[in-house]
Design an enzyme around this catalytic site. Structure first.
Site, PDB file in Angstrom:
ATOM      1  N   GLY A 137       8.067  -7.291  -4.534  1.00  0.00           N
ATOM      2  CA  GLY A 137       7.574  -8.416  -5.319  1.00  0.00           C
ATOM      3  C   GLY A 137       7.765  -9.774  -4.677  1.00  0.00           C
ATOM      4  N   GLY A 192     -15.746  -1.966  -5.190  1.00  0.00           N
ATOM      5  CA  GLY A 192     -15.483  -1.534  -3.824  1.00  0.00           C
ATOM      6  C   GLY A 192     -14.042  -1.783  -3.414  1.00  0.00           C
ATOM      7  CG  ASN A 220      -5.854  -7.138  -3.579  1.00  0.00           C
ATOM      8  OD1 ASN A 220      -4.717  -6.811  -3.896  1.00  0.00           O
ATOM      9  ND2 ASN A 220      -6.408  -6.763  -2.430  1.00  0.00           N
ATOM     10  NE  ARG A 266      -4.541   8.365  -9.865  1.00  0.00           N
ATOM     11  CZ  ARG A 266      -3.618   7.558  -9.342  1.00  0.00           C
ATOM     12  NH1 ARG A 266      -3.469   6.324  -9.773  1.00  0.00           N
ATOM     13  NH2 ARG A 266      -2.815   7.992  -8.389  1.00  0.00           N
ATOM     14  CG  ASP A 307      -9.418  -4.384   0.636  1.00  0.00           C
ATOM     15  OD1 ASP A 307      -8.771  -4.749  -0.355  1.00  0.00           O
ATOM     16  OD2 ASP A 307      -8.962  -3.613   1.502  1.00  0.00           O
ATOM     17  CG  ASN A 316       2.405 -11.926  -2.080  1.00  0.00           C
ATOM     18  OD1 ASN A 316       2.198 -13.054  -1.663  1.00  0.00           O
ATOM     19  ND2 ASN A 316       2.137 -10.844  -1.372  1.00  0.00           N
ATOM     20  CG  HIS A 331      -6.435  -6.967   2.541  1.00  0.00           C
ATOM     21  ND1 HIS A 331      -6.058  -5.669   2.281  1.00  0.00           N
ATOM     22  CD2 HIS A 331      -6.836  -6.989   3.836  1.00  0.00           C
ATOM     23  CE1 HIS A 331      -6.245  -4.933   3.370  1.00  0.00           C
ATOM     24  NE2 HIS A 331      -6.716  -5.719   4.330  1.00  0.00           N
TER      25      HIS A 331
END
Length: 208
Positions: free
Chosen positions: A12, A149, A108, A66, A151, A14, A110
């Site tokens: 954690g 998708g 997000n 899932r 990224d 970030n 990356h």
């Protein structure tokens, strides 16, 4: 006030950068209302507890399939009534139903300059290993909105970081975090919280 839910899988760092930026007034009109993890006992949940923020663990191992997990994850996050969902090192593929429900409200971070070194199989330390294997001279980080998708969503912000001679994946990972990730992610949240950006034709534009 923007209600932010942060999703994490590990330490954690970030998340801590976000909390520190809010505490320092560098991010305004936003509050972290919950931290979600797919792994029990991770440091990110302790960071949340230390800040008086509810920490919730929802592990795929506790669900029969899932599909059932995906629905439970969507439901639990929805219960937090978030305006923004931040994936800060969350190593779980976001369910399609969640992407649809929170369109342009999931971001997000990356650890590369998308579209380089991204997509299926590129996560965590693996990204930096591939950067070094390829002999890239520049890497960095990207904050982007999440779509169906991997990224592939609209890019919000990017920052370049130099690759130096003698770098190991771990050393490069740390430099990318310090020089890019911990700056970009709080900045993107602040921009969203204060209405500075919009998505037009699948591209992020700054509102003048």
């Amino acid at each position: 006030m923007l209600r932010v839910v942060v999703c994490v899988s590990g330490g954690g760092t970030n998340l801590q950068a976000i909390l520190d930026a809010i505490d320092a007034g560098k991010v305004t009109n936003a509050q972290v209302v919950a931290v979600i993890s797919n792994n029990p006992g991770v440091k990110a949940l302790t960071r949340a507890e230390n800040h008086g923020i509810p920490g919730i663990c929802i592990s795929p191992k506790d669900y029969e399939s899932r599909a059932v997990y995906n629905q439970a994850l969507t439901d639990i996050i929805s219960e937090q009534d978030p305006d923004l969902i931040v994936l800060a090192g969350f190593l779980v593929k976001i369910p399609e139903q969640m992407v649809a429900k929170f369109s342009n409200r999931i971001v997000n971070i990356h650890p590369s300059l998308i579209p380089a070194f991204c997509g299926v199989g590129y996560y965590g330390l693996k990204v930096h290993e591939k950067v070094l294997e390829r002999g890239a001279k520049i890497t960095g980080a990207t904050v982007h909105f999440v779509n169906e998708g991997m990224d592939e969503g609209p890019i919000i912000a990017q920052k370049a970081v130099a690759v130096e001679d003698g770098d190991t994946p771990e050393v490069l990972q740390r430099r990318v975090m310090e020089q890019a990730e911990w700056i970009l992610l709080p900045g993107a949240i602040d921009d969203i919280a204060n209405g500075r950006i919009e998505v037009v034709d699948n591209k992020v534009r700054r509102i003048k």
